[in-house]
Write a protein that holds these residues in place. Structure first.
Motif, mmCIF file in Angstrom:
data_model
loop_
_atom_site.group_PDB
_atom_site.id
_atom_site.type_symbol
_atom_site.label_atom_id
_atom_site.label_comp_id
_atom_site.label_asym_id
_atom_site.label_seq_id
_atom_site.Cartn_x
_atom_site.Cartn_y
_atom_site.Cartn_z
ATOM 1 N N ARG A 85 38.202 -133.388 -14.210
ATOM 2 C CA ARG A 85 38.698 -132.358 -15.120
ATOM 3 C C ARG A 85 38.009 -131.047 -14.766
ATOM 4 N NH1 ARG A 85 37.704 -136.042 -20.546
ATOM 5 N NH2 ARG A 85 39.411 -137.531 -20.211
ATOM 6 N N ILE A 86 38.789 -130.065 -14.432
ATOM 7 C CA ILE A 86 38.255 -128.803 -13.911
ATOM 8 C C ILE A 86 38.645 -127.649 -14.823
ATOM 9 C CG2 ILE A 86 38.437 -127.143 -12.002
ATOM 10 C CD1 ILE A 86 38.832 -129.575 -10.147
ATOM 11 N N LEU A 87 37.705 -126.760 -15.057
ATOM 12 C CA LEU A 87 37.958 -125.505 -15.769
ATOM 13 C C LEU A 87 37.753 -124.362 -14.793
ATOM 14 C CD1 LEU A 87 38.352 -123.727 -18.326
ATOM 15 C CD2 LEU A 87 35.871 -123.928 -18.701
ATOM 16 N N MET A 88 38.791 -123.569 -14.576
ATOM 17 C CA MET A 88 38.650 -122.401 -13.718
ATOM 18 C C MET A 88 37.860 -121.347 -14.491
ATOM 19 S SD MET A 88 40.185 -123.843 -11.307
ATOM 20 C CE MET A 88 39.663 -122.537 -10.172
ATOM 21 N N SER A 89 36.716 -120.953 -13.934
ATOM 22 C CA SER A 89 35.800 -120.077 -14.666
ATOM 23 C C SER A 89 34.996 -119.219 -13.702
ATOM 24 C CB SER A 89 34.834 -120.929 -15.507
ATOM 25 O OG SER A 89 33.775 -120.156 -16.018
ATOM 26 N N PRO A 90 34.855 -117.905 -13.974
ATOM 27 C CA PRO A 90 34.059 -117.053 -13.082
ATOM 28 C C PRO A 90 32.586 -117.417 -13.054
ATOM 29 C CG PRO A 90 34.697 -115.850 -15.064
ATOM 30 C CD PRO A 90 35.454 -117.133 -15.076
ATOM 31 N N ARG A 91 32.119 -118.185 -14.009
ATOM 32 C CA ARG A 91 30.713 -118.606 -14.009
ATOM 33 C C ARG A 91 30.528 -119.981 -13.371
ATOM 34 N NH1 ARG A 91 29.291 -120.377 -20.288
ATOM 35 N NH2 ARG A 91 30.170 -122.473 -20.123
ATOM 36 N N GLY A 92 31.610 -120.535 -12.822
ATOM 37 C CA GLY A 92 31.554 -121.865 -12.247
ATOM 38 C C GLY A 92 30.922 -121.915 -10.867
ATOM 39 N N THR A 93 30.794 -123.113 -10.341
ATOM 40 C CA THR A 93 30.308 -123.320 -8.979
ATOM 41 C C THR A 93 31.365 -122.814 -8.003
ATOM 42 O OG1 THR A 93 29.104 -125.292 -9.679
ATOM 43 C CG2 THR A 93 29.541 -125.048 -7.312
ATOM 44 N N ARG A 127 34.134 -132.995 -22.893
ATOM 45 C CA ARG A 127 35.153 -133.527 -21.980
ATOM 46 C C ARG A 127 34.716 -133.402 -20.520
ATOM 47 N NH1 ARG A 127 35.890 -135.018 -26.237
ATOM 48 N NH2 ARG A 127 37.850 -135.283 -27.399
ATOM 49 N N GLN A 128 33.461 -133.061 -20.311
ATOM 50 C CA GLN A 128 32.854 -133.019 -18.969
ATOM 51 C C GLN A 128 33.707 -132.214 -17.986
ATOM 52 O OE1 GLN A 128 32.374 -137.350 -18.421
ATOM 53 N NE2 GLN A 128 30.185 -137.068 -18.739
ATOM 54 N N LEU A 129 34.010 -130.988 -18.379
ATOM 55 C CA LEU A 129 34.795 -130.112 -17.517
ATOM 56 C C LEU A 129 33.907 -129.539 -16.414
ATOM 57 C CD1 LEU A 129 36.918 -128.111 -20.130
ATOM 58 C CD2 LEU A 129 37.452 -130.281 -19.002
ATOM 59 N N GLU A 130 34.348 -129.679 -15.186
ATOM 60 C CA GLU A 130 33.650 -129.099 -14.033
ATOM 61 C C GLU A 130 34.124 -127.657 -13.875
ATOM 62 O OE1 GLU A 130 33.464 -129.488 -9.149
ATOM 63 O OE2 GLU A 130 34.596 -130.955 -10.332
ATOM 64 N N GLU A 131 33.213 -126.711 -14.046
ATOM 65 C CA GLU A 131 33.593 -125.303 -13.928
ATOM 66 C C GLU A 131 33.561 -124.878 -12.460
ATOM 67 O OE1 GLU A 131 32.210 -122.582 -17.176
ATOM 68 O OE2 GLU A 131 30.857 -124.266 -17.599
ATOM 69 N N ILE A 132 34.675 -124.345 -11.987
ATOM 70 C CA ILE A 132 34.798 -123.898 -10.599
ATOM 71 C C ILE A 132 35.258 -122.449 -10.572
ATOM 72 C CG2 ILE A 132 36.095 -124.174 -8.444
ATOM 73 C CD1 ILE A 132 36.060 -127.121 -8.821
ATOM 74 N N SER A 133 34.644 -121.662 -9.701
ATOM 75 C CA SER A 133 34.985 -120.248 -9.527
ATOM 76 C C SER A 133 35.581 -120.031 -8.147
ATOM 77 C CB SER A 133 33.724 -119.389 -9.674
ATOM 78 O OG SER A 133 33.962 -118.061 -9.248
ATOM 79 N N ILE A 134 36.526 -119.101 -8.041
ATOM 80 C CA ILE A 134 37.072 -118.752 -6.731
ATOM 81 C C ILE A 134 36.498 -117.428 -6.212
ATOM 82 C CG2 ILE A 134 39.203 -120.037 -7.105
ATOM 83 C CD1 ILE A 134 40.568 -117.232 -7.510
#
Length: 230
Positions: A85-93, A127-134
């Motif tokens: 489960r991924i959350l698109m986020s500017p603070r993500g990895t 929900r253990q969302l993995e935050e990922i940034s582009i």
């Protein structure tokens, strides 16, 4: 097992967008991967289909409500669903080619597209969302970022690009930026194709390409180079 992507968004009509074009779209039509987009407001509980509220502690903007988003996630990816489960986020990895390969070899992804000021932290944790940034910038929402992630991943699925070796020497595949590419005509506005590329000497061509990749990487992304070559 087919790669299956499911998007949770306030603007599901944006999909497939560019993901439905060219080789990615052909792969989608051929059943090499699957895509579904769901409207977050479908899980709202009032007649106004409210999905956000004001930030606790004050401040501008609105925050996506944890109960509404959790209901959407639980419906789309119930217990036992193996997809990350991924959350698109500017603070993500930061998204990397290595992570794209990992996702491409898996069962798919469930992607949450944020809007407004973001998502309640409690649902991210619960929900253990993995935050990922582009990238180190902020967009109006996560939809375009989700498309970027999916394009990076889906093109790696066997059969989508056709020849499996077509990506072997691309940027980041071997830790370096890709060397310059040329094609006919031989002369363009006084600029010539480097002679080595038309020499027929494959050993020298490989050496030239390696040297060019090292030089470009050193100039533009020295952080990618092993310490001993910097």
């Amino acid at each position: 097992m087919m790669f299956s992507a499911h998007i949770i968004s306030l603007f599901p009509e944006l999909f497939p967008g560019p993901l439905g074009a060219s080789v990615l779209g052909r792969g989608l039509n051929d059943g090499l991967w699957a895509l579904q987009a769901t409207q977050l407001r479908d899980f709202a509980t009032n007649r106004h289909r409210t999905v956000d509220d004001t930030p606790s502690g004050g401040g501008a903007g609105m925050v996506l409500k944890p109960d509404i988003l959790a209901k959407a996630i639980d419906t789309i990816a119930p217990d036992g669903d193996p997809r990350p489960r991924i959350l698109m986020s500017p603070r993500g990895t930061p998204l990397t080619q290595a992570r794209a390969h990992e996702l491409a070899s898996g069962p798919g992804v469930v992607i949450v597209c944020g809007r407004f000021e973001g998502v309640d932290q409690r649902v991210i944790e619960a929900r253990q969302l993995e935050e990922i940034s582009i990238g180190d910038y902020v967009l109006a929402g996560g939809e375009v970022a989700a498309m970027v992630l999916l394009e990076a991943v889906v093109r790696l699925i066997p059969g989508v690009l056709g020849a499996p070796d077509s990506r072997d020497e691309e940027s980041f595949e071997n830790g370096l930026l890709e060397y310059p590419q040329y094609t006919r005509p031989q002369s363009f506005e006084g600029r010539e194709i480097p002679a080595v590329l038309t020499s027929g000497d494959h050993g020298k061509i490989a050496q030239w390409r390696r040297e060019q990749s090292l030089a470009l990487t050193g100039a533009r992304r020295p952080d990618l180079l092993p310490a001993k070559t910097r």
